[in-house]
Write a protein that holds these residues in place. Structure first.
Motif, short mmCIF file in Angstrom:
data_model
loop_
_atom_site.label_atom_id
_atom_site.label_comp_id
_atom_site.label_asym_id
_atom_site.label_seq_id
_atom_site.Cartn_x
_atom_site.Cartn_y
_atom_site.Cartn_z
N LEU A 1 0.76 -1.24 -0.07
CA LEU A 1 0.46 0.00 0.28
C LEU A 1 0.73 1.67 -0.30
CD1 LEU A 1 -2.81 -0.80 2.67
CD2 LEU A 1 -3.10 -0.71 0.50
N ASP A 2 0.38 2.08 -0.96
CA ASP A 2 0.90 3.29 -0.97
C ASP A 2 0.48 4.77 -0.25
OD1 ASP A 2 2.80 2.11 -2.70
OD2 ASP A 2 1.65 2.13 -3.77
N ILE A 3 0.96 5.56 -0.14
CA ILE A 3 0.13 6.37 0.14
C ILE A 3 0.13 7.97 -0.47
CG2 ILE A 3 0.00 8.00 2.71
CD1 ILE A 3 2.01 6.50 3.94
N PHE A 4 -0.81 8.89 -0.31
CA PHE A 4 -1.25 10.01 -1.51
C PHE A 4 -2.01 10.76 0.00
CE2 PHE A 4 -3.99 12.85 -3.59
CZ PHE A 4 -3.37 13.22 -4.53
N VAL A 5 -0.74 12.17 -0.09
CA VAL A 5 -1.30 13.05 0.73
C VAL A 5 -1.74 14.27 0.38
CG1 VAL A 5 -0.55 14.62 2.80
CG2 VAL A 5 -0.28 11.81 2.10
N SER A 6 -2.86 15.55 0.83
CA SER A 6 -3.05 16.40 0.05
C SER A 6 -2.45 17.23 1.17
CB SER A 6 -4.25 16.48 -0.38
OG SER A 6 -5.41 16.06 0.96
N ASP A 7 -2.38 18.86 0.75
CA ASP A 7 -1.87 19.68 1.68
C ASP A 7 -3.03 21.00 1.59
OD1 ASP A 7 -0.06 18.73 1.73
OD2 ASP A 7 1.47 19.37 1.24
N SER A 8 -3.09 22.07 2.50
CA SER A 8 -3.43 23.01 2.27
C SER A 8 -3.03 24.19 2.41
CB SER A 8 -3.74 23.74 3.85
OG SER A 8 -3.30 23.84 5.31
N TRP A 9 -2.79 25.03 1.83
CA TRP A 9 -2.17 26.65 1.51
C TRP A 9 -1.82 27.54 2.68
CZ3 TRP A 9 -1.72 27.54 -4.69
CH2 TRP A 9 -0.49 28.61 -4.84
N ARG A 10 -0.90 28.28 3.56
CA ARG A 10 -1.21 28.83 4.19
C ARG A 10 -0.07 29.89 3.96
NH1 ARG A 10 -5.42 27.61 4.65
NH2 ARG A 10 -6.78 26.68 5.98
N GLY B 1 0.42 24.71 -1.11
CA GLY B 1 0.20 23.68 -0.46
C GLY B 1 -0.08 22.50 -2.09
N GLY B 2 0.27 21.13 -2.12
CA GLY B 2 0.38 20.47 -3.03
C GLY B 2 -0.42 18.67 -2.67
N CYS B 3 0.07 18.01 -3.36
CA CYS B 3 0.03 16.56 -3.33
C CYS B 3 0.86 15.81 -3.70
CB CYS B 3 -1.14 15.84 -4.23
SG CYS B 3 -2.86 16.66 -4.34
N HIS B 4 0.96 15.00 -2.85
CA HIS B 4 2.33 13.70 -2.42
C HIS B 4 1.46 12.71 -2.96
CE1 HIS B 4 4.06 17.48 -0.35
NE2 HIS B 4 2.57 17.75 0.05
N LEU B 5 3.15 11.68 -3.65
CA LEU B 5 2.54 10.29 -3.56
C LEU B 5 3.50 9.33 -3.09
CD1 LEU B 5 0.93 7.97 -4.75
CD2 LEU B 5 2.00 8.20 -7.03
N LEU B 6 3.48 8.97 -2.76
CA LEU B 6 4.68 8.14 -1.48
C LEU B 6 4.30 6.69 -1.54
CD1 LEU B 6 3.83 9.94 2.26
CD2 LEU B 6 5.21 10.67 0.42
N ARG B 7 5.65 6.17 -2.71
CA ARG B 7 5.54 4.52 -3.03
C ARG B 7 5.76 3.83 -1.85
NH1 ARG B 7 9.88 4.46 -6.79
NH2 ARG B 7 11.65 4.17 -5.20
N THR C 1 9.13 6.32 -0.17
CA THR C 1 9.65 7.39 -1.49
C THR C 1 8.28 8.31 -2.23
OG1 THR C 1 12.26 5.89 -1.76
CG2 THR C 1 11.03 7.87 -3.05
N GLU C 2 8.78 9.80 -1.86
CA GLU C 2 7.47 9.96 -2.56
C GLU C 2 8.34 10.11 -4.17
OE1 GLU C 2 5.83 15.03 -2.89
OE2 GLU C 2 7.92 14.20 -1.30
N VAL C 3 6.89 9.93 -5.06
CA VAL C 3 7.32 10.09 -6.73
C VAL C 3 6.59 11.59 -6.89
CG1 VAL C 3 8.17 7.79 -6.29
CG2 VAL C 3 5.88 8.38 -6.48
N SER C 4 6.06 12.07 -6.28
CA SER C 4 4.70 13.27 -6.80
C SER C 4 5.40 13.49 -8.62
CB SER C 4 4.37 13.81 -5.92
OG SER C 4 4.57 13.48 -4.42
N ALA C 5 6.81 13.70 -8.08
CA ALA C 5 6.83 14.82 -9.11
C ALA C 5 7.02 13.24 -11.04
CB ALA C 5 8.36 15.04 -9.58
N GLN C 6 7.31 12.78 -10.52
CA GLN C 6 7.47 11.17 -11.62
C GLN C 6 6.00 10.78 -11.70
OE1 GLN C 6 9.54 11.69 -8.81
NE2 GLN C 6 10.77 9.50 -9.11
N ALA C 7 4.62 11.17 -10.87
CA ALA C 7 3.89 10.56 -10.83
C ALA C 7 2.60 11.69 -11.37
CB ALA C 7 3.32 10.25 -9.68
N GLY C 8 3.29 12.92 -11.75
CA GLY C 8 2.21 14.00 -12.08
C GLY C 8 1.27 14.77 -11.78
N VAL C 9 1.64 14.32 -10.59
CA VAL C 9 0.43 14.36 -8.95
C VAL C 9 1.31 16.02 -8.15
CG1 VAL C 9 -0.32 12.49 -8.91
CG2 VAL C 9 1.20 12.86 -6.94
N ASP C 10 2.27 16.07 -8.75
CA ASP C 10 3.10 17.46 -7.55
C ASP C 10 1.63 19.06 -7.62
OD1 ASP C 10 4.25 17.09 -10.17
OD2 ASP C 10 6.09 18.31 -9.70
#
Length: 613
Positions: A166-175, A180-186, A194-203
């Motif tokens: 199981l991998d983890i997806f995280v979403s941030d607020s902006w203050r 803020g942004g989104c993070h995909l953790l492999r 390992t964060e792969v957000s940029a490679q996955a296109g979710v950043d």
């Protein structure tokens, strides 16, 4: 985008035939008697069996304090276990609670998203060692990028690359200065990510709230939906190659601003994920969104026709609370400083409107406890009587003691509707098989669909036991499970008004079968069970209930016997003969996983098609 009229009328007509008169739905708030009415700045909740004693336990997040871990006693009261289980006494801002077996060692671990509105905080990962040391161990520091330091608001679990963990997806607020942004953790194994957000296109920068996962286009790969406050929300379609594409605008579900999440749920029970888009508005000026899946990566907006209203949607989650077969919507209203009454909408299909949202907030008893600032809510049958109960986290702005409130536990009084519950254990899939989907065929011909998630609504984890409300239907004719591994499994003999279990059982081909090269068949099932393998070159379909499924080939080769190992697996490499005449030939393989004793029972696997290339 609108569906064509014939498809709408046909689908909805079939659904309407299956809907009976609404059954009673009444809740009692038993939090005080159960011992879970702590005064908190309530955030997300979880309802999962943490110590594997067969009873659901509770976790309550707090926006300005510690996580609270409650163990359920046999009399359905709860004991606070923070000290006994080694939970940190340091207050922090906990927002989301994800509970699942992240290291595939057969017990549920806990991931906590922190920060939210307040300030950047490192997220936390707690390893479950209750079976050995009796403790939860904070392994955040050694978890790699899972320990990211952000204004994390939402989080959800998924196996985005279908590698069995199981991998983890995280979403941030902006203050202010924090974007803020989104993070995909492999998941790399051993609770290291390992964060792969940029490679996955979710950043994608944005001011996000909550997120959830589901298979939007039914291709077997998990997608992600993210609510956004100050720009269009995201619907991230899995491209099956480690990347995602945002289709929210093209799908017609981007609805800019004020979205406190985006929930994927099959409201009309057609086997396709629909969408609930909760809108948080200090003064409601428009309704929250309801969208039906058109089965072509677009959605029909049924918000107005459904009658769903606008309110201060902050807390939110969905489940079939009245066991009629259709998921309902629980909404926690209020703002950080002013409490309000929670809302509950019964959702039913309708021939004209698509869906009808009926406000049953008063009759259900959820407003009897008065105003609150509800955030998290987790669903599960904690008292084991067959219906879904609700654990609710309440409380407003952290640091403001006047917004402290007691958490609530709503016990479902139940009704005459029938039900079935199903526990799933993965083998090739993660042991917590997040993303698994099941459908149940009833005696009336209705099919009821359910899917397994962790991280839904306001970052909650519901009980992992799938709950099928059958309404007045009395028989489960067939129960089919589609595992994230690609294995399809038929479960026979599941009885109505009982709880059943299924271990991932079947076979799959890994890679291609090329002449002169090695290929591999993988087999899964209950640990240490004998398995017979048969093969043939012709298809057939014969119902064999005495062997637990359908025989789908004409046996020519076999049976060959193997033994599954202690993990329920057997991997069989084989060399494809270097015979040119085999080019283009098709071989079919099926297995019978034998019962633990006797000649009958067990499970016939799905059919594996081997095309020689």
């Amino acid at each position: 985008m609108r569906r064509s009229a014939p498809s709408v009328l046909l689908a909805c007509s079939l659904l309407v035939l299956a809907v009976s008169a609404p059954a009673q739905l009444v809740f009692d708030d038993v939090a005080a008697a159960a011992g879970v009415d702590a005064i908190t700045y309530g955030r997300a909740c979880a309802m999962v069996d943490l110590d594997l004693d067969g009873q659901l336990d509770l976790i309550a997040a707090d926006g300005e304090d510690v996580l609270r871990f409650y163990r359920q006693r046999p009399d359905h009261t709860f004991q606070l276990m923070n000290s006994a289980w080694g939970i940190s006494t340091t207050p922090t801002t906990n927002w989301c609670v994800l509970v699942a077996d992240l290291d595939n060692d057969a017990d549920p671990d806990v991931y906590v998203a922190t920060g939210g509105f307040n300030q950047e905080k490192p997220n936390k990962l707690l390893r479950n060692d209750l079976s050995t040391s009796g403790l939860f161990v904070d392994v955040s520091a050694s978890s790699g990028d899972a320990n990211l330091n952000t204004l994390a608001f939402g989080a959800t679990l998924l196996d985005y690359d279908l590698d069995g963990d199981l991998d983890i997806f995280v979403s941030d607020s902006w203050r202010i200065a924090f974007i803020g942004g989104c993070h995909l953790l492999r998941n790399d194994g051993n609770l290291v990510f390992t964060e792969v957000s940029a490679q996955a296109g979710v950043d994608i920068p944005g001011d996000y709230r909550h997120c959830t996962m589901g298979d939007v286009n039914n291709d077997g790969w998990p997608d992600v939906a993210v609510g956004a406050m100050k720009q269009p929300s995201l619907l991230l379609l899995n491209n099956q190659d480690g990347t995602f594409t945002d289709i929210a605008t093209d799908a017609g579900v981007d609805l800019p601003s004020s979205n406190f999440g985006m929930v994927l749920e099959d409201f009309d029970n057609d086997g396709w994920m629909d969408i609930y888009l909760p809108k948080y508005q200090g003064t409601p000026t428009e309704p929250s969104g309801l969208y039906l899946n058109n089965q072509d990566n677009t959605f029909t907006d049924v918000t107005v026709s459904s009658g769903i209203t606008g309110q201060e949607d902050m807390g939110h989650n969905t489940a079939d609370l009245d066991a009629d077969g259709y998921p309902d919507i629980f909404i926690g209203t209020g703002n950080p400083t002013v409490g309000d009454l929670d809302r509950l909408f019964r959702i039913t299909p309708d021939q004209v409107a698509g869906l009808i949202a009926t406000d049953i907030s008063v009759s259900s008893g959820i407003q009897a406890s008065g105003n609150s600032r509800t955030h998290g809510m987790a669903f599960g049958d904690y008292d084991e009587d067959g219906d879904l109960d609700i654990f609710v986290g309440t409380g407003g702005m952290g640091g403001n003691p006047t917004s402290h409130e007691p958490d609530r536990l709503f016990r479902n009084q139940g009704n005459a509707n029938n039900w079935l519950q199903l526990d799933l254990t993965g083998v090739l899939t993660s042991r917590s098989p997040i993303g698994a989907r099941a459908d149940l065929l009833t005696d009336s011909g209705r099919v009821i669909y359910r899917h397994l998630t962790a991280g839904k609504g306001f970052g909650n984890t519901d009980s992992p036991t799938l709950h099928f409300g059958l309404g007045t239907d009395t028989t489960a004719n067939r129960l089919h499970v589609r595992w994230p591994s690609g294995i399809d499994q038929l479960v026979l003999g599941a009885a109505v008004n009982t709880r059943s279990a299924a271990i991932e059982t079947g076979a799959r081909l890994v890679g291609d079968a090329l002449i002169g090269e090695l290929a591999e068949l993988q087999f899964a099932g209950p640990p240490n069970r004998p398995v017979d393998i048969i093969a043939g070159i012709d298809r057939v379909e014969l119902f064999k209930p005495q062997f637990g499924g359908y025989l789908e080939l004409v046996p020519i080769f076999g049976p060959y016997s193997i033994q599954l190992n202690a993990n329920g697996r057997f991997d069989l490499p084989f060399l494809v003969p270097d015979v040119p005449a085999l080019q283009g030939a098709t071989i079919y393989v099926q297995t019978w996983t034998r019962p633990s004793s006797g000649s009958y029972g067990g499970t016939l696997s799905n059919l594996v098609t081997i095309l020689i290339g």
